[in-house]
Scaffold this motif. Structure first.
Motif, short mmCIF file in Angstrom:
data_model
loop_
_atom_site.label_atom_id
_atom_site.label_comp_id
_atom_site.label_asym_id
_atom_site.label_seq_id
_atom_site.Cartn_x
_atom_site.Cartn_y
_atom_site.Cartn_z
N GLY A 38 0.82 -1.21 0.00
CA GLY A 38 0.00 0.00 0.00
C GLY A 38 0.85 1.25 0.00
O GLY A 38 0.55 2.23 -0.69
N GLY A 39 1.93 1.24 0.77
CA GLY A 39 2.83 2.39 0.80
C GLY A 39 3.53 2.60 -0.53
O GLY A 39 3.64 3.73 -1.01
N LEU A 40 4.00 1.52 -1.13
CA LEU A 40 4.65 1.64 -2.44
C LEU A 40 3.67 2.07 -3.53
O LEU A 40 4.00 2.88 -4.40
CB LEU A 40 5.31 0.31 -2.82
N PHE A 41 2.45 1.53 -3.47
CA PHE A 41 1.41 1.93 -4.42
C PHE A 41 1.13 3.43 -4.32
O PHE A 41 1.11 4.15 -5.32
CB PHE A 41 0.14 1.12 -4.16
N ALA A 42 0.91 3.90 -3.09
CA ALA A 42 0.59 5.31 -2.90
C ALA A 42 1.76 6.21 -3.30
O ALA A 42 1.56 7.24 -3.94
CB ALA A 42 0.19 5.56 -1.44
N ALA A 43 2.98 5.83 -2.93
CA ALA A 43 4.14 6.66 -3.26
C ALA A 43 4.37 6.72 -4.77
O ALA A 43 4.63 7.80 -5.32
CB ALA A 43 5.38 6.12 -2.55
N ALA A 44 4.28 5.57 -5.44
CA ALA A 44 4.49 5.57 -6.89
C ALA A 44 3.40 6.35 -7.61
O ALA A 44 3.68 7.12 -8.54
CB ALA A 44 4.52 4.12 -7.40
N LEU A 45 2.16 6.19 -7.16
CA LEU A 45 1.06 6.90 -7.80
C LEU A 45 1.16 8.41 -7.56
O LEU A 45 0.94 9.21 -8.47
CB LEU A 45 -0.28 6.37 -7.28
N ALA A 76 -6.48 3.34 1.48
CA ALA A 76 -7.12 2.83 2.70
C ALA A 76 -8.14 1.74 2.40
O ALA A 76 -8.36 0.85 3.21
CB ALA A 76 -7.79 3.98 3.45
N LEU A 77 -8.77 1.79 1.24
CA LEU A 77 -9.74 0.77 0.87
C LEU A 77 -9.07 -0.53 0.40
O LEU A 77 -9.63 -1.61 0.56
CB LEU A 77 -10.66 1.28 -0.24
N TRP A 78 -7.89 -0.42 -0.20
CA TRP A 78 -7.25 -1.58 -0.79
C TRP A 78 -6.27 -2.28 0.14
O TRP A 78 -5.76 -3.34 -0.20
CB TRP A 78 -6.56 -1.21 -2.09
N VAL A 79 -5.95 -1.69 1.28
CA VAL A 79 -5.04 -2.35 2.23
C VAL A 79 -5.79 -3.50 2.87
O VAL A 79 -6.96 -3.36 3.24
CB VAL A 79 -4.54 -1.35 3.28
#
Length: 191
Positions: A38-45, A76-79
């Motif tokens: 989730g952290g990597l997804f959010a940071a990359a996006l 928050a929904l996908w974690v």
């Protein structure tokens, strides 16, 4: 379905209609990311959105902040449920990663670092709003998860005490407190 606009669910004798928008949202993919994912997804996006903001809107902080809010909600929904606590932690880090292209610093590493720190200070409202969005969604998901876990336990214990097989006067017949208070001795004395 044959032309229905909403689904109907029956639960405990009640009928509940689900709006079509909820049905459409349920059809969307629902990936379950780990805390790190989730952290990597959010940071990359956020880095990609920050770069697009820099290219298309000349690094507008308002556009970046508005784009940050849905990223927080989706993260928050996908974690996955076991890592819900990480959602409000990883989105501020993603905000800081994504603001690097928007900050627009010059003069090497020191100038870029100062521009990022200044941008974080000036646009902390967006950062707090996104963190609040992620925190509220994670909290609601956790409360619903706890409610689902607790629900079957209550139903199981209630079924044993007063289930369909239990008789109405079970306490009086078993010799409980009702048997002594309204026993045959007092009832016979009144006749």
């Amino acid at each position: 379905m044959t032309g229905e606009s909403a689904a109907v669910y029956r639960a405990a004798g009640r009928t509940r209609r689900v709006p079509p928008i909820v049905l459409a949202l349920r059809r969307l993919p629902s990936p379950r990311l780990t805390g790190l994912g989730g952290g990597l997804f959010a940071a990359a996006l956020m880095f990609a959105l920050g770069t697009l903001d820099w290219l298309l809107f000349d690094g507008s902080p308002t556009v970046y902040g508005v784009l940050f809010l849905p990223v927080c909600a989706v993260t928050a929904l996908w974690v996955r449920p076991a890592d819900l606590v990480t959602a409000p932690i990883c989105v501020p880090i993603a905000f800081a990663v994504g603001i690097v292209p928007v900050a627009g610093g010059t003069g090497g590493f020191g100038g870029q670092a100062m521009a990022v720190v200044t941008a974080l200070a000036l646009h902390a409202g967006w950062l707090y709003a996104g963190t609040l969005v992620a925190g509220v969604i994670a909290t609601v998901r956790k409360v619903r998860l706890m409610g689902r876990r607790r629900g079957p336990v209550k139903a199981g214990s209630a079924g044993k005490a007063g289930g369909p097989g239990a008789k109405a006067g079970g306490a009086a017949k078993a010799g409980g407190p009702g048997a002594k208070a309204g026993g045959p001795g007092k009832a016979g004395a009144r006749r």
